[in-house]
Design an enzyme around this catalytic site. Structure first.
Site, PDB file in Angstrom:
ATOM      1  N   LYS A  77      82.984 123.199 147.364  1.00 40.98           N
ATOM      2  CA  LYS A  77      82.010 122.697 146.069  1.00 40.98           C
ATOM      3  C   LYS A  77      82.850 122.490 144.993  1.00 40.98           C
ATOM      4  O   LYS A  77      83.883 123.350 145.008  1.00 40.98           O
ATOM      5  CB  LYS A  77      80.959 123.537 146.039  1.00 40.98           C
ATOM      6  CG  LYS A  77      79.659 122.944 145.486  1.00 40.98           C
ATOM      7  CD  LYS A  77      78.825 122.205 146.352  1.00 40.98           C
ATOM      8  CE  LYS A  77      77.882 121.322 145.575  1.00 40.98           C
ATOM      9  NZ  LYS A  77      76.886 120.963 146.694  1.00 40.98           N
ATOM     10  N   ASP A  85      76.423 115.518 143.612  1.00 37.75           N
ATOM     11  CA  ASP A  85      75.300 116.708 143.564  1.00 37.75           C
ATOM     12  C   ASP A  85      74.748 116.412 142.060  1.00 37.75           C
ATOM     13  O   ASP A  85      74.733 115.307 141.796  1.00 37.75           O
ATOM     14  CB  ASP A  85      76.079 117.955 143.768  1.00 37.75           C
ATOM     15  CG  ASP A  85      74.981 119.072 144.008  1.00 37.75           C
ATOM     16  OD1 ASP A  85      74.590 119.191 145.127  1.00 37.75           O
ATOM     17  OD2 ASP A  85      74.694 119.874 142.920  1.00 37.75           O
TER      18      ASP A  85
HETATM   19  P1  NDP Z   1      70.056 114.872 140.407  1.00 35.78           P
HETATM   20  O1  NDP Z   1      71.169 114.880 139.522  1.00 35.78           O
HETATM   21  O2  NDP Z   1      69.910 113.411 141.024  1.00 35.78           O
HETATM   22  O3  NDP Z   1      68.661 115.389 140.116  1.00 35.78           O
HETATM   23  C1  NDP Z   1      68.481 116.440 139.685  1.00 35.78           C
HETATM   24  C2  NDP Z   1      67.106 116.585 139.479  1.00 35.78           C
HETATM   25  O4  NDP Z   1      66.777 118.070 139.275  1.00 35.78           O
HETATM   26  C3  NDP Z   1      66.723 116.269 137.937  1.00 35.78           C
HETATM   27  O5  NDP Z   1      65.244 115.807 138.066  1.00 35.78           O
HETATM   28  C4  NDP Z   1      67.012 117.130 137.083  1.00 35.78           C
HETATM   29  O6  NDP Z   1      66.126 117.008 135.824  1.00 35.78           O
HETATM   30  C5  NDP Z   1      66.333 118.403 137.873  1.00 35.78           C
HETATM   31  N1  NDP Z   1      67.022 119.586 137.284  1.00 35.78           N
HETATM   32  C6  NDP Z   1      68.349 119.871 137.336  1.00 35.78           C
HETATM   33  N2  NDP Z   1      68.761 120.994 136.866  1.00 35.78           N
HETATM   34  C7  NDP Z   1      67.659 121.380 136.522  1.00 35.78           C
HETATM   35  C8  NDP Z   1      66.989 122.685 136.079  1.00 35.78           C
HETATM   36  N3  NDP Z   1      68.122 123.761 135.513  1.00 35.78           N
HETATM   37  N4  NDP Z   1      65.696 122.989 135.534  1.00 35.78           N
HETATM   38  C9  NDP Z   1      64.830 121.936 135.838  1.00 35.78           C
HETATM   39  N5  NDP Z   1      64.950 120.913 136.595  1.00 35.78           N
HETATM   40  C10 NDP Z   1      66.391 120.733 136.804  1.00 35.78           C
HETATM   41  O7  NDP Z   1      70.387 115.739 141.630  1.00 35.78           O
HETATM   42  P2  NDP Z   1      70.046 115.917 143.140  1.00 35.78           P
HETATM   43  O8  NDP Z   1      68.712 115.239 143.638  1.00 35.78           O
HETATM   44  O9  NDP Z   1      71.359 115.136 143.778  1.00 35.78           O
HETATM   45  O10 NDP Z   1      70.155 117.191 143.550  1.00 35.78           O
HETATM   46  C11 NDP Z   1      69.081 118.044 143.284  1.00 35.78           C
HETATM   47  C12 NDP Z   1      69.077 119.301 144.432  1.00 35.78           C
HETATM   48  O11 NDP Z   1      69.293 118.925 145.634  1.00 35.78           O
HETATM   49  C13 NDP Z   1      70.289 120.292 143.908  1.00 35.78           C
HETATM   50  O12 NDP Z   1      69.997 121.757 144.349  1.00 35.78           O
HETATM   51  C14 NDP Z   1      71.549 119.923 144.591  1.00 35.78           C
HETATM   52  O13 NDP Z   1      72.601 120.950 144.905  1.00 35.78           O
HETATM   53  C15 NDP Z   1      70.521 119.506 146.070  1.00 35.78           C
HETATM   54  N6  NDP Z   1      71.462 118.605 147.196  1.00 35.78           N
HETATM   55  C16 NDP Z   1      71.725 117.564 146.906  1.00 35.78           C
HETATM   56  C17 NDP Z   1      72.191 116.670 147.888  1.00 35.78           C
HETATM   57  C18 NDP Z   1      72.610 115.276 147.617  1.00 35.78           C
HETATM   58  O14 NDP Z   1      73.071 114.645 148.508  1.00 35.78           O
HETATM   59  N7  NDP Z   1      72.686 114.670 146.416  1.00 35.78           N
HETATM   60  C19 NDP Z   1      72.625 117.246 149.089  1.00 35.78           C
HETATM   61  C20 NDP Z   1      71.818 118.496 149.409  1.00 35.78           C
HETATM   62  C21 NDP Z   1      71.472 119.217 148.525  1.00 35.78           C
HETATM   63  P3  NDP Z   1      67.104 116.972 134.382  1.00 35.78           P
HETATM   64  O15 NDP Z   1      67.220 115.376 134.622  1.00 35.78           O
HETATM   65  O16 NDP Z   1      66.103 117.210 133.309  1.00 35.78           O
HETATM   66  O17 NDP Z   1      68.285 117.628 134.369  1.00 35.78           O
HETATM   67  O1  2IT Z   2      74.592 120.374 148.735  1.00 36.44           O
HETATM   68  C1  2IT Z   2      75.181 119.641 149.668  1.00 36.44           C
HETATM   69  O2  2IT Z   2      75.038 119.394 150.626  1.00 36.44           O
HETATM   70  C2  2IT Z   2      75.582 118.194 148.680  1.00 36.44           C
HETATM   71  N1  2IT Z   2      75.358 117.983 147.826  1.00 36.44           N
HETATM   72  C3  2IT Z   2      76.248 117.008 149.603  1.00 36.44           C
HETATM   73  C4  2IT Z   2      77.579 117.142 149.977  1.00 36.44           C
HETATM   74  C5  2IT Z   2      78.483 116.116 150.745  1.00 36.44           C
HETATM   75  O3  2IT Z   2      79.595 116.123 151.057  1.00 36.44           O
HETATM   76  O4  2IT Z   2      77.672 114.960 150.925  1.00 36.44           O
END
Ligand code: NDP
Ligand code: 2IT
Length: 447
Positions: A126, A166
């Site tokens: 990461k 992420d």
């Molecule tokens: P994005 O940046 O697309 O969206 C993040 C969302 O979460 C936004 O709505 C953001 O709001 C909100 N958020 C972030 N930090 C906070 C906080 N401290 N308090 C409240 N709301 C918060 O990210 P993703 O959708 O990609 O990721 C979301 C989650 O999913 C994370 O935990 C990530 O690690 C996990 N994840 C993502 C993957 C991926 O493929 N993208 C894969 C597996 C897991 P705001 O705009 O106000 O910050």
């Molecule tokens: O938390 C996760 O699994 C991710 N943000 C996706 C990682 C990846 O390599 O696609």
């Protein structure tokens, strides 16, 4: 937990002070797998837990760039290359002001076992930065991404370490990062995933994490003799994972009544339908606006500033925003309102005491390692397609994703068995993922 497990965790905390998120992730895993230490003495004698909790390499670097006003900005950059037993380091990059070593170590640690569960050849890693993309122009984001990659490129490669997105890193950022990688490395290889389709990306990668979380939940419900049809669901976040989780829930006949961001949550009792979701995608991905705008746009919905969606009654909750967004009080509220289960789209969204509260009330907790593995699974498929120099159809990738999520459910079920409070999917995912990594580390000897 046994005295030995506690002593191990005390040692880990002493060796890694001031890393509360990493301690939390390690505690959950150790709690689940400790019984294996007695069953398989080589895990103890070969000190597998000590080895797997120590990153193979931690890279920290300076990122210097110029903002639109011509001022110099300095950020911290990181890449944690945690474990490469099963394949090249693989995991996302997070750009958020809260990023620090502890947060990235927890994410990198969880990634090892998540990636193992997918069955694909990927190690765990990461990275990221304390850079905050909010309010920055496209040009600023581009200059930051180019500066970040100028250092990172020497540490990564298609067979070494393959970053992805992420929080704060989506398609736009991956484009800028890959553009600079390509230039510096003088090669066009699959060193990042989540790329645009025209330059080697995979169909379904943007959708994969959210879709995968729903596919995994469908497997759980099938095992319970139920389905998503007609269930009311709460979703937190409004970014990549939340959007596609919502899309798939709608397709499955569920009613999604909330979304959120760090400003608060919106509640739409009528349900978020396809047109409303299209509005959210435009708002968040193109205009980069705030979710509060939803309530002004759709009569009957409301915005709740500074609050989380867990006060809204639901059958199933999908935390898809960030870590520790379900605390004990939230868990109690969900239980009181009659929730059946929680599926973790985000990484570690539920605190350890909140998990305990849900589990002791007999609720299902689908842990992040399993429930959100669809994202990295399709990243793995993107790597395969890049190696083949081919791109598969949507149908092909989607059907492979469904197969992988069903397989993760089956592995977790077999490793956990049926307990008094139903299936302990947390234990199942931890045991199944850990065993694959541990057995491989044993096969390599002392490395
Ligand atoms: P994005 O940046 O697309 O969206 C993040 C969302 O979460 C936004 O709505 C953001 O709001 C909100 N958020 C972030 N930090 C906070 C906080 N401290 N308090 C409240 N709301 C918060 O990210 P993703 O959708 O990609 O990721 C979301 C989650 O999913 C994370 O935990 C990530 O690690 C996990 N994840 C993502 C993957 C991926 O493929 N993208 C894969 C597996 C897991 P705001 O705009 O106000 O910050
Ligand atoms: O938390 C996760 O699994 C991710 N943000 C996706 C990682 C990846 O390599 O696609």
């Amino acid at each position: 937990m046994s005295d030995h497990a506690q002593a191990f965790l005390d040692g880990l905390k002493q060796r890694n002070p001031n890393e509360p998120e990493f301690h939390q992730a390690a505690e959950e895993l150790v709690h689940s797998v400790w019984s294996l230490m007695e069953q398989i003495p080589a895990y103890r004698s070969q000190r597998i837990l000590e080895r797997v909790t120590e990153p193979e390499r931690v890279i920290q670097f300076r990122v210097v760039w110029e903002n639109d006003r011509g001022e110099i900005e300095v950020n911290k950059g990181y890449r944690i290359q945690f474990n490469s037993a099963l394949g090249p380091y693989k995991g996302g990059l997070r750009f958020h002001p809260s990023v620090n070593l502890s947060v990235l170590k927890f994410l990198g640690f969880e990634q090892i076992f998540k990636n193992a569960l997918t069955g694909l050849p990927m190690g765990g890693g990461k990275g990221g930065s304390d850079f905050d993309p909010k309010g920055r122009s496209d040009r600023e984001v581009m200059r930051f991404c180019h500066a970040f990659m100028t250092e990172l490129h020497r540490h990564i490669g298609p067979d070494t370490d393959v970053p992805a997105g992420d929080i704060g890193v989506g398609g736009r950022e991956i484009g800028y990062l890959y553009g600079q990688y390509r230039r510096l490395a003088n090669e066009w290889t699959g060193t990042l995933t989540g790329k645009g389709f025209d330059y080697g990306g995979s169909r379904i990668r943007p959708e994969a994490t959210g879709y995968g979380a729903v596919y995994y939940t469908m497997e759980i419900l099938k095992h319970m003799g139920r389905s998503l049809q007609g269930l009311t669901c709460t979703v937190s976040g409004s970014g990549n994972v939340a959007q596609y989780c919502t899309e798939k829930l709608i397709q499955q006949g569920a009613k999604v009544v909330t979304l959120s961001d760090s400003g608060g949550f919106i509640h739409d009792p009528a349900g978020i339908d396809t047109e409303k979701l299209a509005y959210v995608m435009q708002l968040k991905n193109v205009e980069r606006g705030r979710i509060s705008a939803y309530a002004s746009r759709f009569p009957g919905s409301s915005f709740h500033e500074g609050q989380r969606p867990w006060v809204v009654p639901c059958h199933w909750a999908f935390p898809c925003a960030t870590q520790n967004e379900i605390e004990t009080g939230d868990a109690q509220q969900l239980v009181t309102n009659g929730v059946m289960g929680v599926s973790e789209g985000a990484n570690m969204p539920t605190t350890l005491p909140a998990v305990e509260r849900l589990r002791s009330a007999g609720k299902v907790v689908a842990p992040a390692k399993a429930a959100n593995a669809g994202g990295v699974a399709v990243s793995g498929l993107e790597m395969s397609q890049n190696s083949l120099r081919l791109q598969w159809t949507r149908e092909e990738v989607d059907s492979r994703l469904q197969g992988i999520m069903a397989n993760i459910h089956q592995q977790s079920l077999e490793a956990a068995g049926e307990g008094a409070n139903g299936v302990d999917y947390i234990k199942g995912a931890n045991v199944a993922g850990f065993k694959r990594v541990a057995d491989t580390m044993l096969a390599y000897g002392i490395t």
